[in-house]
Design an enzyme around this catalytic site. Structure first.
Site, PDB file in Angstrom:
ATOM      1  N   HIS A  33       0.863  -1.180   0.000  1.00  0.00           N
ATOM      2  CA  HIS A  33       0.000   0.000   0.000  1.00  0.00           C
ATOM      3  C   HIS A  33       0.897   1.228   0.000  1.00  0.00           C
ATOM      4  CE1 HIS A  33      -3.000   2.897   1.276  1.00  0.00           C
ATOM      5  NE2 HIS A  33      -3.947   1.987   1.199  1.00  0.00           N
ATOM      6  N   ARG A  86      -6.929  10.280   0.224  1.00  0.00           N
ATOM      7  CA  ARG A  86      -6.807  10.767  -1.162  1.00  0.00           C
ATOM      8  C   ARG A  86      -8.177  10.861  -1.818  1.00  0.00           C
ATOM      9  NH1 ARG A  86      -3.594   6.405  -3.165  1.00  0.00           N
ATOM     10  NH2 ARG A  86      -3.541   5.551  -1.076  1.00  0.00           N
TER      11      ARG A  86
END
Ligand SMILES: Cc1cc2nc3c(=O)[nH]c(=O)nc-3n(C[C@H](O)[C@H](O)[C@H](O)COP(=O)(O)OP(=O)(O)OC[C@H]3O[C@@H](n4cnc5c(N)ncnc54)[C@H](O)[C@@H]3O)c2cc1C
Length: 604
Positions: A236, A256
């Site tokens: 990740h 995000r």
């Protein structure tokens, strides 16, 4: 003869995360007796840590979304190595699974007109993740747990399965120990479902907790089942990197999705520098358009910070390697900048990302509403796992099923965020249904006392070796370093060959580790028992990564940086040979039906 307690079930579920609980609910509903075993306390599985949400094409926020778009997104994200049947079932069945969860009591965030709210996430064309702030996993596990208990499943907490018992090629149950007292437990069963989660603890930097030592993968492999796609380990892109004690803890992609941006030390949004061809048409080419996308503008395309995880992780590594990283060796993730765009931005961030706000405040003394975070890649998810039939989730061994992260197929070379929680629901349910069917159709298998005796003797061996030998922690630590350094985000043939040699040396050391003390809550003993599993999965990852001589999805080879069309037509399959050695084969991917091909073409 070892002493043990016996608990017999029609269906035994190993693992009490989302996949295990959903399977147990379905099997119980089919009227068979069900036992669930978990290494930790009920409610503490990985699933509880899930933050961002559950991907399901409900079309609540953008009515253009439907199963076809979700299917195409999943296949593209998996770089076309996914089991297309699983991707189809997943995309079609996830919305009903989410609605079912709601009917059982899960309280999701809502749209203004009262429907389940859905958020943007990497690789998903439309807002698709049903969520509860950034604590979706907690709501999911709480709901499944409550529902499961009322369905009548029996739960054995803090119990770890050591081995599967076999009867002429068919699974016959499992042998385990309880962590609290160190007593052995025998579980005869007509069908067994593996739902043991991931392998993150094979690496040094990981978002995974102590439980994730690849047990289900290794149990299946040792019993003779096939593993597939083991080269695909998801790193990740955003884990915490500072202070060192919290390194690896996840920073959700939801940051995000809500407008957070990645910058290097020069303040540049470097994700605009490298947009893969496969995603160019769907990706914004300027900051303004990217922002509008995060705010729900249906005409805008996604910002490059919402490209797939494999790509973003590599871009971050590039920035760090080329000297444009942050002070502690990562890059900056900034959500505080949205102050310039939104009134009450601080309150908005705290409402949308409450766990992230507290995580950074408490662990790093950073106020994410006012300053950027420092982040870097962390080992997060295992795309590879037990090879299963797409419809039934049965492995290559009769009576042995697998679901959730320890099974493979849906995610191919790279998993899209949010597609795991939906995977657990869709395929947990199917595993429960088909395991119950198997148990009803097949009588009890025979438990072989010799297998039980052997498993008990092997488990107690570390106590018998006497003082003065090596403890298990050094071996575990060195394995994690080896995998991190030699089989990590960027791989080469020579480094992986070195890793294989090191794994073999560590295997010999693991066979000699000793532990002292008694059997009650003896962490050293538990670690010694985890080691063989960690070694199996580490070797499988390394051998599969050597076999895949190209770069695709999460698997990046510096010495073979391009995709290879032929390699794109096969899965790498691993199984134990008759001599006990690990065998690696390539298996062609089944031809996709014309109607699914058409869906992919339409969505390009
Ligand atoms: C921090 C974090 C955030 C995430 N956020 C998201 C998200 O927003 N959306 C999303 O889709 N995915 C997310 N994921 C991924 C997702 O949470 C996991 O992939 C998923 O929860 C795995 O579920 P599972 O049921 O397969 O296994 P788990 O939930 O990992 O449960 C495994 C179970 O198996 C048990 N077990 C293991 N070995 C043994 C053994 N030998 N004997 C007995 N029991 C055993 C464990 O004790 C546990 O009960 C996140 C992951 C992490 C770490």
């Amino acid at each position: 003869m070892p002493e043990y307690q016996t608990h017999a079930y029609d269906v035994l579920v190993i693992g009490a995360g989302g996949a295990g609980l959903r399977a147990a609910i379905e099997a119980s509903a089919a009227g068979v007796s069900v036992g669930v075993i978990s290494k930790s306390l009920l409610g503490k599985a990985h699933t509880v840590m899930a933050e961002g949400g559950i991907a399901a094409a409900m079309g609540n926020v953008d009515e253009r979304d439907n199963w076809r778009v979700h299917f195409a997104d999943t296949m593209r994200g998996g770089q076309y190595l996914s089991n297309w049947r699983m991707a189809e079932l997943h995309a079609k069945e996830a919305p009903d699974c989410v609605r079912e969860l709601e009917a059982w009591g899960a309280v999701f965030d809502r749209t203004k007109d009262g429907r389940i709210l859905q958020r943007n996430f990497g690789g998903h064309k439309y807002p698709r993740l049903a969520h509860v702030g950034d604590r979706t996993g907690l709501e999911m596990i709480r709901t499944l747990q409550d529902h499961g208990i009322h369905q009548g499943m029996a739960v054995h907490m803090e119990s770890t399965v050591l081995t599967l018992l076999m009867d002429s090629g068919r699974v016959a149950g499992a042998f385990a120990y309880d962590r609290e007292r160190g007593r052995f437990l025998l579980f005869p069963a007509k069908a067994v479902i593996l739902a043991t989660g991931g392998i993150g603890r094979a690496y040094k930097i990981t978002s995974n907790s102590w439980e994730y030592t690849g047990d289900g993968h290794a149990l299946a492999y040792d019993a003779g089942a096939a593993l597939v796609d083991m080269e695909f380990v998801q790193f990740h892109p955003t884990g915490m990197i500072w202070p060192p004690s919290v390194r690896g803890i996840l920073v959700t992609e939801g940051v995000r999705g809500e407008g957070g941006v990645l910058r290097n030390k020069e303040g540049r949004r470097f994700m605009f520098d490298d947009i893969p061809e496969l995603y160019r048409k769907q990706t914004a080419d300027n900051e303004e358009e990217g922002w509008r996308y995060t705010q729900g503008d249906k005409e805008a395309r996604r910002p490059p910070e919402l490209l797939t995880r494999d790509h973003i992780a590599r871009c971050i590594v590039r920035e760090i390697k080329e000297g444009r990283g942050s002070p502690h060796g990562g890059v900056f993730l900034d959500i505080s900048w949205i102050k310039a765009r939104l009134p009450n931005a601080a309150e908005h961030i705290k409402r949308k990302l409450p766990s992230m706000y507290h995580q950074f405040k408490q662990l790093a003394d950073i106020d994410i509403t006012a300053e950027p975070m420092e982040v870097g890649p962390t080992t997060h998810y295992m795309m590879g796992g037990v090879r299963v039939d797409g419809d039934t989730q049965m492995s290559t061994l009769p009576g042995l099923f697998a679901a959730g992260e320890c099974a493979a197929g849906l995610h191919g070379a790279n998993r899209l965020g949010g597609n795991s929680l939906s995977d657990l629901l869709v395929f947990g349910k199917r595993a429960g249904q088909y395991a119950a069917g198997f148990a009803k159709e097949n009588g009890a298998a025979r438990v072989d006392q010799q297998q039980v005796n052997q498993a008990a003797a092997l488990a107690l061996a570390p106590f018998e070796r006497g003082a003065g030998g090596e403890g298990p922690y050094q071996v575990q630590h060195q394995l994690q370093e080896t995998m991190q350094d030699l089989v990590g985000i960027v791989r080469t043939e020579s480094e992986m060959q070195r890793a294989l040699g090191e794994i073999e040396r560590l295997r010999q050391r693991a066979a000699r580790v000793m532990v002292t003390g008694n059997r009650e809550y003896n962490n050293g003993w538990h670690t010694a028992l985890d080691l063989p599993n960690l070694l199996v999965v580490s070797e499988a990852v390394t051998r599969a990564a050597l076999e895949r001589q190209e770069s695709r999805g999460a698997h990046f080879r510096e010495d073979r940086p391009s995709k290879d069309a032929e390699a794109g037509k096969v899965n790498i399959v691993i199984h134990k040979g008759p001599d006990g050695e690990m065998r690696v084969t390539r298996q062609p991917i089944a031809e996709m039906p014309a109607e699914l091909k058409l869906v992919i073409e339409e969505m390009k």
